[in-house]
Enzyme design. Structure first.
Site, mmCIF file in Angstrom:
data_model
loop_
_atom_site.group_PDB
_atom_site.id
_atom_site.type_symbol
_atom_site.label_atom_id
_atom_site.label_comp_id
_atom_site.label_asym_id
_atom_site.label_seq_id
_atom_site.Cartn_x
_atom_site.Cartn_y
_atom_site.Cartn_z
ATOM 1 N N ARG A 1 4.417 5.439 -11.907
ATOM 2 C CA ARG A 1 3.904 5.334 -10.770
ATOM 3 C C ARG A 1 3.181 3.879 -10.613
ATOM 4 O O ARG A 1 3.210 3.235 -9.565
ATOM 5 C CB ARG A 1 2.616 6.301 -10.452
ATOM 6 N N HIS B 1 4.081 1.061 -7.725
ATOM 7 C CA HIS B 1 2.866 0.707 -6.633
ATOM 8 C C HIS B 1 2.931 -0.827 -6.870
ATOM 9 O O HIS B 1 2.458 -1.603 -5.953
ATOM 10 C CB HIS B 1 1.797 1.358 -6.895
ATOM 11 N N ASN C 1 -4.280 3.838 -3.859
ATOM 12 C CA ASN C 1 -4.557 3.496 -5.423
ATOM 13 C C ASN C 1 -5.990 3.985 -5.739
ATOM 14 O O ASN C 1 -6.164 4.260 -7.102
ATOM 15 C CB ASN C 1 -4.287 1.972 -5.502
ATOM 16 N N HIS D 1 8.205 12.764 -9.397
ATOM 17 C CA HIS D 1 7.162 13.693 -9.210
ATOM 18 C C HIS D 1 7.183 14.998 -10.061
ATOM 19 O O HIS D 1 6.788 16.143 -9.791
ATOM 20 C CB HIS D 1 6.760 14.171 -7.937
#
Length: 323
Positions: free
Chosen positions: A64, A68, A96, A195
């Site tokens: 992740r 990001h 975040n 996920h």
């Protein structure tokens, strides 16, 4: 035709050489550190494995973190800069704040690399390699990481809040968001498959499990309600696995969950909601090997989003701050 003078020949040669150099600088390569820091990937892998052995959830956090980073200003390690380094730290963005993790793993790898080969390996490349190694550490695919990124000197909270997906994103918002980064719907579904590991905080799925909607399995909703109270502000940070079945293993069960209306986040369930991505979800559910191959391919593609190369950017000595 008269021969070119030596001075003109030199000018043309210099021009062509500069073009070639500029072109090569713009290209990432798996062998970028082969001579300057041959143990780079070994050192990063050691830091990742140590962190994942200590906490299995860290694998999802590192994947992740790379995602990001790349979706904001490109893959330039801007996400790592803290408030002391920049007035607009991306860590404070809504997507975040209080949830982005793994910074200490990247810093650990960076500290080792600074002792091995000071000022050579970028934080942006460490993020890319760490994401790959995190996937492999929990049974996911591996891939060849292209290297040669440099680190940004800026970050943007505004860009993070604009460009990063939200847990409330609709399918069309997802598609538009990914398309803006050069990623198609297949990339969207494949990358969302990360996920299959990781956890989410109660406040991100509270509305979904208490909606009594037709797009969520009633038994699944009831089970999640047991650890996520209905009242906002109560248990907001309580965690639940994104994949209730195999939460610590990188597999394709995530897609079966969507088909069974057991996606934890609304932004996950929209991938199987009668829209254009339904067929991809079905395909990945029935063929885990295809999902793994597409995930690896999409991660490589994501890693190519607007990298800083050549003379652009810097090599940070500490990933959270500027030199």
């Amino acid at each position: 035709m008269a021969a070119l003078s030596s001075s003109k020949s030199f000018v043309i040669f210099t021009f062509l050489f500069s073009l070639l150099t500029a072109s090569s600088n713009a290209q990432l390569s798996p062998t970028f550190y082969l001579t300057r820091c041959p143990l780079a990937q070994t050192a990063i892998n050691a830091a990742v494995l140590k962190a994942v052995v200590a906490e299995r959830r860290m694998a999802a956090s590192l994947i992740r973190l790379h995602f990001h980073d790349c979706f904001v200003q490109g893959c330039d390690a801007s996400v790592l800069l803290d408030n002391q380094a920049t007035a607009t730290s991306e860590r404070d963005a809504l997507q975040n704040r209080g949830s982005l993790r793994g910074f200490e793993v990247i810093e650990s790898a960076k500290a080792t690399l600074e002792s091995l080969c000071p000022g050579v390996v970028s934080c942006a490349d460490i993020l890319a390699v760490a994401a790959r190694d995190a996937s492999a550490a929990v049974g996911g695919p591996s891939w060849i990481v292209k290297l040669g990124r440099r680190d940004s000197t800026t970050a943007s909270r505004d860009a993070a809040e604009r460009d990063l997906p939200l847990f409330t994103s609709t399918l069309q918002e997802h598609i538009s968001n990914f398309a803006a980064k050069g990623l198609n719907t297949r990339d969207l579904v494949a990358l969302s498959g990360s996920h299959t590991i990781g956890q989410a905080q109660c406040f991100t799925f509270r509305d979904r499990i208490y909606s009594n909607g037709s797009d969520i399995d009633a038994g699944f909703a009831a089970r999640r309600q047991s650890t996520c109270p209905a009242t906002a502000g109560n248990g907001d940070s309580n965690l639940a696995p994104l994949d209730l079945v195999t939460p610590n293993l990188f597999d394709n069960v995530y897609f079966r969950n969507l088909i069974e209306k057991k996606g934890l986040l609304q932004s996950d369930q929209v991938l199987f909601s009668g829209g254009s991505t339904d067929s991809i979800v079905r395909e990945y559910n029935s063929n885990g090997l295809t999902f793994r191959a597409d995930f690896a391919r999409a991660m490589i593609k994501m890693g190519d989003i607007s990298p800083l190369t050549g003379e652009n950017g810097i090599i940070r000595r500490v990933c959270t701050s500027l030199n």
